[in-house]
Design a protein around this motif. Structure first.
Motif, PDB file in Angstrom:
ATOM      1  N   ILE A 114       0.763  -1.180  -0.070  1.00  0.00           N
ATOM      2  CA  ILE A 114       0.032   0.129   0.029  1.00  0.00           C
ATOM      3  C   ILE A 114       0.809   1.261  -0.070  1.00  0.00           C
ATOM      4  O   ILE A 114       0.719   1.939  -0.827  1.00  0.00           O
ATOM      5  N   GLN A 115       1.846   1.352   0.839  1.00  0.00           N
ATOM      6  CA  GLN A 115       2.746   2.341   0.900  1.00  0.00           C
ATOM      7  C   GLN A 115       3.645   2.560  -0.327  1.00  0.00           C
ATOM      8  O   GLN A 115       3.656   3.771  -0.994  1.00  0.00           O
ATOM      9  N   ALA A 116       3.952   1.482  -0.992  1.00  0.00           N
ATOM     10  CA  ALA A 116       4.824   1.389  -2.351  1.00  0.00           C
ATOM     11  C   ALA A 116       3.652   2.157  -3.346  1.00  0.00           C
ATOM     12  O   ALA A 116       4.080   2.908  -4.172  1.00  0.00           O
ATOM     13  N   GLY A 117       2.346   1.700  -3.197  1.00  0.00           N
ATOM     14  CA  GLY A 117       1.629   2.267  -4.429  1.00  0.00           C
ATOM     15  C   GLY A 117       1.212   3.704  -3.946  1.00  0.00           C
ATOM     16  O   GLY A 117       1.255   4.663  -5.072  1.00  0.00           O
ATOM     17  N   TYR A 118       1.339   4.159  -2.963  1.00  0.00           N
ATOM     18  CA  TYR A 118       0.851   5.458  -2.580  1.00  0.00           C
ATOM     19  C   TYR A 118       2.303   6.517  -3.141  1.00  0.00           C
ATOM     20  O   TYR A 118       2.206   7.578  -3.749  1.00  0.00           O
TER      21      TYR A 118
END
Lengths: 264, 267
Positions: free
Chosen positions: A217-221
């Motif tokens: 999720i953090q990477a997608g962000y």
């Protein structure tokens, strides 16, 4: 009785289908006509592309690598919580001295939301698994203690009396009557703890991680890929739901004598 | 008092509770004896302390004053030689019928082979064969109470204590269980102390009926039912037949009017 129950289930199923379909239709409409920006609100189709990307491989492996990474941390932390929390809760309810010693400590820890521990845990244990395991223990240890405590405190006195008239010593009363009769409540605590563990690992991975679903999720962000964020969230939901379901099945298997057997 | 085997003596038993409204006397100077193989039934108004008395005899509660002796030994705590059957059955819901009955022998260290024999025997005596793998919740109230009776009898108690055992059953099951209890009891005839609200049940089952006053519980009168019934005790007949007997009806009327004055109060 049986026909009544299945009728209720069919009605429930229909309503669930309607509400979920409605949700997806509205989502699709909002993405295409209201927001019109896939970086902010990806459409269901965009998210499906994200799901596909996760399966074929994204940042160091396909989705199963990340799932395994998250589950591994959860299982270690969760097992520790059970091994520490359940016996402690039982002993606190059974022995006043244990209660007097540990109750004040618990009342200090309980009001702190577990995610608040994440930065401190990273500081103490580093960014690897151990820091996250620590936070998971904090988050799922408490429901184990509380429910085990309640399970032992809410004893039907008559069953204990019955065991006494049959010659049960105090230890036998605990092992043979108190714990088995409290098992449904203890298991409920363990199920809540499992949910807490799962929520906590995701939160911890959002803060700092090199793999795992929270990390995705953090990477997608960071990469402006909202569909990756949504796809990861779906994976989190599916796994959380499955864990809960598995646990219910285990409960039914461990305590088949419960009155309200089939409530899901 | 003379020494008799398997007899229970209650001497000057008193029980005072401390409540917010002050001290409440539940039992007041209670004395009587249950002789070997004797079936004693206590009747009295609700809240007269009958159940308290039974708990004291079981060793689950300590009396404020007085003593209880089983075979001239003072009762200091619960033990399987005075097994108890509770109104709400108090079966372990997580154990099957078999495991419930086996519980007492098992925790008292009886070896597996011996206790299997014991359980099989009491399953048969109580008419529970074929139900050994059921959980209590799968059984009717009457069947559950059979399990509770078997669980108590398997300990081969010197005295069997029953606290309104059929109070939670419907009228039909109650009648059947009363007859069944007589049949089961006749196998070994332990001394019995039985508590009930039902006058009919009391004089059908008892050798002697003890009538309690309302609180504070004292003995109002002891009725010699076995003497009234004559040579053949009416518990050896079916209840339906006994209900038509003149002497049964007369005694029931007599005991009921005594209990009634206690319930109504202004005697």
């Amino acid at each position: 009785m049986i026909t009544k129950v299945s009728q209720v289930n069919i009605t429930k199923f229909l309503f669930a289908t309607v509400s979920i379909t409605g949700f997806f239709l509205f989502w699709d409409f909002a993405a295409k006509h209201l927001v019109e920006n896939p970086f902010i609100l990806p459409s269901p189709i965009d998210v499906m592309a994200g799901v596909e990307k996760l399966f074929t491989g994204y940042l160091g492996g396909n989705i199963f690598v990340h799932i395994r990474s998250s589950l591994y941390i959860v299982m270690i932390g969760y097992l520790f919580s059970i091994m520490l929390g359940v016996p402690l809760g039982i002993m606190m309810a059974w022995n006043k001295n244990v209660d007097t010693i540990f109750s004040p400590l618990l009342s200090i820890v309980r009001p702190i939301p577990p995610p608040a521990w994440i930065p401190l845990a990273i500081l103490w244990f580093g960014i690897d698994a151990s820091g996250k395991v620590f936070v998971i223990i904090i988050s799922s240890f408490v429901p184990c203690v509380v429910n085990s405590y309640l399970a032992v405190k809410e004893q039907p006195q008559e069953l204990i009396d019955a065991s006494k008239t049959l010659g049960a010593t105090r230890t036998k009363q605990l092992m043979e009557v108190v714990i088995p009769s409290g098992l449904p409540t203890i298991l409920t605590g363990m199920r809540i703890a499992l949910g807490n563990s799962w929520a906590t690992v995701v939160a911890a991975e959002l803060v700092v991680a090199s793999s795992g679903l929270g990390f995705l999720i953090q990477a997608g962000y960071r990469n402006f890929e909202a569909n990756i964020m949504a796809a990861s969230m779906i994976a989190i939901a599916i796994i959380g739901f499955s864990m809960n379901l598995c646990f219910r099945l285990i409960e039914n298997w461990v305590v088949p004598w419960r009155e309200n057997q089939d409530q899901f | 008092m003379t020494e008799t085997k398997n007899s229970l003596q209650i001497k000057n038993l008193g029980m005072i509770y401390q409540s917010q409204a002050g001290a409440v006397t539940a039992l007041d100077n209670l004395s009587f004896e249950v002789k070997e193989s004797e079936f004693i039934v206590a009747v009295g108004p609700s809240g007269c302390g009958k159940s308290t008395m039974l708990k004291v005899v079981a060793g689950l509660q300590a009396p404020t004053s007085g003593d209880v002796f089983l075979d001239n030994q003072k009762i200091l705590g619960p033990s399987p030689d005075k097994a108890m059957v509770f109104q709400n059955f108090s079966l372990f819901p997580w154990k099957t019928v078999w495991q419930n009955i086996e519980f007492g022998p098992r925790i008292n260290g009886v070896n597996k082979q011996k206790r299997t024999k014991q359980v099989e025997y009491y399953l048969k005596v109580t008419g529970l064969e074929g139900f050994e793998n059921n959980y209590p919740r799968q059984l009717s109230g009457g069947m559950q109470q059979r399990v509770a009776i078997a669980r108590a009898l398997v300990m081969q108690p010197r005295i069997l204590l029953l606290d309104e055992p059929f109070g939670a059953l419907d009228a039909m099951n109650r009648t059947i269980m009363q007859e069944e209890l007589v049949r089961i009891w006749s196998e070994h005839r332990p001394a019995v102390l039985f508590i009930t609200h039902s006058v009919e049940e009391a004089i059908y089952l008892a050798d002697r009926v003890i009538i309690f006053t309302r609180r504070p519980g004292k003995i109002k009168e002891i009725i010699d039912v076995a003497g009234e019934a004559g040579k053949e005790h009416w518990r050896n007949m079916s209840i339906d037949d006994v209900l038509t007997l003149k002497n049964f009806q007369k005694l029931r009327q007599k005991v009921w009017s005594k209990v009634r004055t206690e319930i109504e109060g202004n005697s």
